[in-house]
Design a protein around this motif. Structure first.
Motif: not given
Length: 198
Positions: A1-11, A57-62, A65-72
């Motif tokens: 569950x904690x992918x790099x994207x998730x970790x970046x979002x948690x930070x 920080x929100x602008x920097x994060x966006x 971190x390019x949007x990722x497709x939501x998996x099935x």
């Protein structure tokens, strides 16, 4: 569950928590002051600075971190049939066979029975939080009905923003001043909102 994207979002969430609290505190201060007073101007200035501290920080994060497709979703029902597996598609034999609902750890990943089974038309499932005074049981209601909050943080902020006290053990007290309320304020202690916002 904690992918790099998730970790970046948690930070990011950790980074904006303090300025978000500062902003909430500034809004309460501004609301309590006369609109033509120096206190109001200071509170507005502090709130605007806090919003700037959130925006950067929100602008920097966006941007990073390019949007990722939501998996099935797997959609295999939980053992009680109430929920569906919310993990990405995988082998049912590998992940679901003989695994109890409470503790399924396929390949180090916890089974996520979090997608509710579809309800019949006309029914909606809601998760919310209501607030009750720790001393007298008075239910927080800005109107004549109970107020429902989406999270614990929102519930505490809403009650404190309306003049309730947050106790150091996480409970809240309404504005009533009597022996029972004052005993809790004295023995448990009240959170200093100025220190929280700092």
């Amino acid at each position: 569950m904690t992918t790099d994207r998730h970790l970046a979002l948690m930070a990011l969430m950790n980074e904006v928590t303090a300025p978000a609290k500062t902003y909430d505190h500034a809004v309460r201060r501004a609301a309590a002051a006369a609109s033509d007073s120096p206190e109001y101007d200071r509170a507005v200035g502090r709130g605007n600075a806090a919003l700037d501290d959130i925006e950067r920080p929100v602008r920097l994060w966006v941007a990073s971190n390019a949007p990722q497709p939501i998996p099935g979703l797997c959609n295999v029902p939980s053992p009680d049939g109430a929920f569906l597996c919310a993990l990405t598609p995988h082998s049912s034999e590998e992940l679901h066979a003989d695994r109890p609902r409470e503790d399924a750890m396929p390949n180090g990943r916890r089974m996520v029975w979090q997608t509710p089974v579809e309800l019949p038309a006309g029914f909606e499932r809601h998760t919310c939080i209501t607030v009750t005074c720790a001393a007298c049981g008075y239910r927080y209601d800005e109107t004549e009905y109970d107020h429902h909050f989406p999270s614990l943080g929102d519930a505490v902020d809403g009650a404190v923003g309306s003049g309730w006290d947050e106790l150091k053990d996480g409970r809240v007290l309404c504005e009533t001043v009597d022996e029972k309320h004052e005993e809790l304020r004295r023995t448990v202690g009240v959170v200093d909102q100025d220190e929280v916002a700092a």
